[in-house]
Scaffold this motif. Structure first.
Motif, PDB file in Angstrom:
ATOM      1  N   GLY A 147     -38.173   8.172 -44.635  1.00  0.00           N
ATOM      2  CA  GLY A 147     -39.322   8.395 -43.764  1.00  0.00           C
ATOM      3  C   GLY A 147     -38.884   8.549 -42.324  1.00  0.00           C
ATOM      4  O   GLY A 147     -37.893   7.937 -41.905  1.00  0.00           O
ATOM      5  N   GLY A 148     -39.616   9.346 -41.574  1.00  0.00           N
ATOM      6  CA  GLY A 148     -39.248   9.573 -40.189  1.00  0.00           C
ATOM      7  C   GLY A 148     -39.307   8.323 -39.347  1.00  0.00           C
ATOM      8  O   GLY A 148     -38.542   8.179 -38.380  1.00  0.00           O
ATOM      9  N   ASP A 149     -40.213   7.395 -39.673  1.00  0.00           N
ATOM     10  CA  ASP A 149     -40.327   6.145 -38.943  1.00  0.00           C
ATOM     11  C   ASP A 149     -39.695   4.998 -39.728  1.00  0.00           C
ATOM     12  O   ASP A 149     -39.964   3.823 -39.454  1.00  0.00           O
ATOM     13  CB  ASP A 149     -41.788   5.829 -38.649  1.00  0.00           C
ATOM     14  CG  ASP A 149     -42.660   5.890 -39.894  1.00  0.00           C
ATOM     15  OD1 ASP A 149     -42.199   6.428 -40.917  1.00  0.00           O
ATOM     16  OD2 ASP A 149     -43.809   5.412 -39.838  1.00  0.00           O
ATOM     17  N   ARG A 150     -38.845   5.355 -40.707  1.00  0.00           N
ATOM     18  CA  ARG A 150     -38.175   4.354 -41.528  1.00  0.00           C
ATOM     19  C   ARG A 150     -36.673   4.640 -41.509  1.00  0.00           C
ATOM     20  O   ARG A 150     -36.062   4.601 -40.446  1.00  0.00           O
ATOM     21  CB  ARG A 150     -38.768   4.384 -42.947  1.00  0.00           C
ATOM     22  CG  ARG A 150     -40.223   3.903 -42.968  1.00  0.00           C
ATOM     23  CD  ARG A 150     -41.010   4.462 -44.143  1.00  0.00           C
ATOM     24  NE  ARG A 150     -40.481   4.080 -45.442  1.00  0.00           N
ATOM     25  CZ  ARG A 150     -40.824   2.996 -46.118  1.00  0.00           C
ATOM     26  NH1 ARG A 150     -41.681   2.122 -45.584  1.00  0.00           N
ATOM     27  NH2 ARG A 150     -40.324   2.749 -47.322  1.00  0.00           N
ATOM     28  N   ASP A 173     -34.383  16.805 -38.460  1.00  0.00           N
ATOM     29  CA  ASP A 173     -35.522  16.174 -39.129  1.00  0.00           C
ATOM     30  C   ASP A 173     -35.705  14.695 -38.817  1.00  0.00           C
ATOM     31  O   ASP A 173     -36.567  14.043 -39.397  1.00  0.00           O
ATOM     32  CB  ASP A 173     -35.426  16.368 -40.652  1.00  0.00           C
ATOM     33  CG  ASP A 173     -34.249  15.633 -41.278  1.00  0.00           C
ATOM     34  OD1 ASP A 173     -33.520  14.928 -40.546  1.00  0.00           O
ATOM     35  OD2 ASP A 173     -34.057  15.765 -42.497  1.00  0.00           O
ATOM     36  N   HIS A 174     -34.891  14.149 -37.873  1.00  0.00           N
ATOM     37  CA  HIS A 174     -35.060  12.720 -37.552  1.00  0.00           C
ATOM     38  C   HIS A 174     -34.913  12.471 -36.062  1.00  0.00           C
ATOM     39  O   HIS A 174     -34.400  11.423 -35.644  1.00  0.00           O
ATOM     40  CB  HIS A 174     -34.055  11.867 -38.343  1.00  0.00           C
ATOM     41  CG  HIS A 174     -34.426  10.430 -38.422  1.00  0.00           C
ATOM     42  ND1 HIS A 174     -33.522   9.400 -38.306  1.00  0.00           N
ATOM     43  CD2 HIS A 174     -35.640   9.838 -38.607  1.00  0.00           C
ATOM     44  CE1 HIS A 174     -34.140   8.245 -38.409  1.00  0.00           C
ATOM     45  NE2 HIS A 174     -35.421   8.482 -38.595  1.00  0.00           N
ATOM     46  N   ARG A 190     -43.990   9.392 -42.112  1.00  0.00           N
ATOM     47  CA  ARG A 190     -44.028  10.277 -40.946  1.00  0.00           C
ATOM     48  C   ARG A 190     -42.913  11.304 -41.005  1.00  0.00           C
ATOM     49  O   ARG A 190     -41.766  10.989 -41.317  1.00  0.00           O
ATOM     50  CB  ARG A 190     -43.929   9.461 -39.668  1.00  0.00           C
ATOM     51  CG  ARG A 190     -44.051  10.275 -38.393  1.00  0.00           C
ATOM     52  CD  ARG A 190     -43.990   9.401 -37.175  1.00  0.00           C
ATOM     53  NE  ARG A 190     -45.134   8.485 -37.102  1.00  0.00           N
ATOM     54  CZ  ARG A 190     -45.356   7.668 -36.062  1.00  0.00           C
ATOM     55  NH1 ARG A 190     -44.500   7.654 -35.050  1.00  0.00           N
ATOM     56  NH2 ARG A 190     -46.410   6.889 -36.061  1.00  0.00           N
ATOM     57  N   ALA A 191     -43.258  12.562 -40.694  1.00  0.00           N
ATOM     58  CA  ALA A 191     -42.274  13.646 -40.665  1.00  0.00           C
ATOM     59  C   ALA A 191     -42.069  14.193 -39.256  1.00  0.00           C
ATOM     60  O   ALA A 191     -41.172  15.007 -39.048  1.00  0.00           O
ATOM     61  CB  ALA A 191     -42.692  14.780 -41.595  1.00  0.00           C
ATOM     62  N   ALA A 192     -42.898  13.783 -38.304  1.00  0.00           N
ATOM     63  CA  ALA A 192     -42.781  14.225 -36.914  1.00  0.00           C
ATOM     64  C   ALA A 192     -42.981  13.026 -35.997  1.00  0.00           C
ATOM     65  O   ALA A 192     -43.734  12.097 -36.319  1.00  0.00           O
ATOM     66  CB  ALA A 192     -43.805  15.315 -36.592  1.00  0.00           C
TER      67      ALA A 192
END
Length: 230
Positions: free
Chosen positions: A84-87, A97-98, A121-123
């Motif tokens: 995950g983006g926030d993980r 992508d991060h 989250r991806a963005a």
């Protein structure tokens, strides 16, 4: 006389770049594209059905890529469940992508809780995300993405009105044990875009090559992390 010959040659010369581009596109479509869309996967893996396929029943784009990881599924699963983006990140090209932050190189207990319906989250701004659509521990993880175009922002198809231009898709991970004690990881994507005249060139020229680059990188980094842990 030479000026007349030059003038007569100009129309053909102008067509040469078009012919070259058409030949390159044909070569990519017929020879290289099928390999990119099935990188590392066996014929059986590419043709079989997987959980989550039914979420995009009329897919107009799909890929099935695979790799073998040097640990059993129960040791690979914790790396996937914390994505995950926030993980933990996505273990791919972090600059793309991060947000430039390195993906986790350890299994973090605080990121091991995942459930269907949860958003990843991806963005950075939270306007784009994946939704956990299917979850079977140590076996299947299906992430769903519904994006409006051209903004690229996510929407919820259950509650939000459907945008005129959109891409709906899944990114699914399927783990199977190997006889040698490893894990066969098969990653499938299925997408459905509208309007098709707009999304088809985007898929062919941008999304599919980018997905190949990102997915191959994720395979490599997962193999490194799983191998180090094992």
């Amino acid at each position: 006389m030479s000026e007349q010959r030059t003038c007569r040659q100009r129309p053909g010369a102008r067509l040469l770049p078009l012919f070259a581009a058409s030949a390159a596109l044909a070569l990519y479509t017929l020879r290289y594209r099928p390999r990119l869309l099935t990188w590392g996967a066996t014929p059986d893996e590419t043709t079989r059905a997987y959980p989550g396929d039914e979420l995009v029943p009329e897919a107009d784009g799909t890929s099935t890529m695979a790799t073998t990881l040097p640990a059993p599924p129960e040791e690979v699963w914790p790396w996937l469940v914390q994505m995950g983006g926030d993980r933990a990140g996505w273990y791919s090209w972090d600059r793309l992508d991060h947000y430039g932050e390195p993906s986790a190189d350890r299994i973090a207990p605080e990121w091991q809780n995942l459930e269907e319906g949860q958003r990843l989250r991806a963005a950075r701004d939270g306007q784009s995300w994946f939704t956990v659509a299917r979850l079977e521990p140590n076996r299947t993880l299906v992430l769903r993405s519904d994006l409006s175009l051209p903004s690229g922002h996510s929407f919820d198809p259950q509650w939000d009105p459907l945008p005129t231009a959109r891409i709906d898709g899944i990114w699914s991970f399927h783990l199977r044990p190997t006889p040698e004690g490893g894990t066969r990881l098969v990653v499938r994507t299925r997408g459905h875009g509208r309007p098709r005249p707009l999304t088809r060139p985007f898929d062919l020229l941008l999304w599919e090559p980018v997905h190949f680059i990102m997915q191959a990188r994720q395979f490599r980094n997962l193999r490194t992390r799983v191998g180090a842990q094992a």
